[in-house]
Design an enzyme around this catalytic site. Sequence first.
Site, short mmCIF file in Angstrom:
data_model
loop_
_atom_site.label_atom_id
_atom_site.label_comp_id
_atom_site.label_asym_id
_atom_site.label_seq_id
_atom_site.Cartn_x
_atom_site.Cartn_y
_atom_site.Cartn_z
N GLY A 116 0.80 -1.23 0.00
CA GLY A 116 0.00 0.00 0.00
C GLY A 116 0.83 1.28 0.00
N THR A 117 2.04 1.23 -0.56
CA THR A 117 2.83 2.47 -0.57
C THR A 117 2.24 3.48 -1.57
OG1 THR A 117 4.45 1.55 -2.11
CG2 THR A 117 4.96 1.37 0.22
N ASN A 118 1.66 2.99 -2.64
CA ASN A 118 0.97 3.91 -3.57
C ASN A 118 -0.28 4.48 -2.89
OD1 ASN A 118 2.00 4.17 -6.51
ND2 ASN A 118 2.42 2.04 -5.94
N LYS A 155 -5.22 -9.17 -8.28
CA LYS A 155 -6.22 -10.06 -8.87
C LYS A 155 -6.72 -9.45 -10.17
CE LYS A 155 -6.82 -13.22 -5.67
NZ LYS A 155 -6.83 -14.66 -5.86
N ILE A 156 -7.17 -10.33 -11.07
CA ILE A 156 -7.73 -9.82 -12.32
C ILE A 156 -9.24 -9.64 -12.14
CG2 ILE A 156 -8.15 -10.41 -14.75
CD1 ILE A 156 -5.35 -11.66 -14.76
N ASN A 178 -5.25 1.93 -13.26
CA ASN A 178 -4.25 1.06 -12.64
C ASN A 178 -2.87 1.68 -12.81
OD1 ASN A 178 -3.06 -1.37 -11.58
ND2 ASN A 178 -2.58 -2.00 -13.68
N HIS A 183 1.08 0.50 -13.33
CA HIS A 183 1.84 -0.69 -13.71
C HIS A 183 3.34 -0.33 -13.77
CE1 HIS A 183 2.58 -4.54 -15.61
NE2 HIS A 183 3.40 -3.91 -16.43
C1 GRF Z 1 3.51 -1.16 -7.57
O1 GRF Z 1 4.83 -1.29 -8.02
C2 GRF Z 1 2.55 -1.12 -8.73
O2 GRF Z 1 3.10 -0.61 -9.90
C3 GRF Z 1 2.20 -2.57 -8.94
O3 GRF Z 1 2.21 -3.13 -7.65
C4 GRF Z 1 3.07 -2.39 -6.79
C5 GRF Z 1 2.29 -2.05 -5.57
O4 GRF Z 1 3.05 -1.55 -4.51
N1 GRF Z 1 0.96 -2.69 -9.65
P1 GRF Z 1 2.34 -0.93 -3.24
O5 GRF Z 1 1.39 -1.96 -2.66
O6 GRF Z 1 1.63 0.32 -3.65
O7 GRF Z 1 3.46 -0.64 -2.28
#
Ligand code: GRF
Length: 185
Positions: A14-16, A89-90, A105, A107
Amino acid sequence: MVKQNSCIFISGNGTNLKALIKNSKDYKFPINICLIITNNKNAKGLNLAKLYNIPFNIFDLGKLRDQQKALTELKKRKITLICLAGYMKILSKDFIKKFNGKIINIHPSLLPKFKGLNTFSKAIQAKEKFTGCTVHFVNEKLDSGRIILRKKVLLQPNENKESLKLKVQKEEYKAYSKAIIKIYN
Ligand code: GRF
């Protein structure tokens, strides 16, 4: 400014999500984070939900019953944007159809290069000069929806998976928010 109600889907760290929560506190940022959905009850990112008092649900969207429950929650909270942030998950075609054009999303590669998993090793193996991250709309094909924004990073000659991941993720935190601003501006 009327903010969009958004839900973030996570599976792991969950860093994003953290970067999005922080930016969403700015009154000019186009979204509020009203809900977090995960498939993984042990997702570290759920600590952020607790810390910031954001409602969360654990659902297995592969099961029709859970999918129905998720739809009810999303409707109840008037969610108009779903951000996948490390959601592993898809999503079913049916679910995507219901939120057509409203799921995005992030990526970890410069799409259309290196769709799917292991993008860092793939970029290193292919001896790419650059890789990076892409924010895109989600459609029925994996990592193939319309691109909103990409951010590049340079690969060093001695680059390894771990160092590359750090570099790319640092860019992701900026890219995801920029992409959201771009959608609503
Ligand atoms: C990120 O690198 C994103 O691009 C990919 O999964 C990772 C998730 O990292 N889809 P986080 O859970 O946000 O730390």
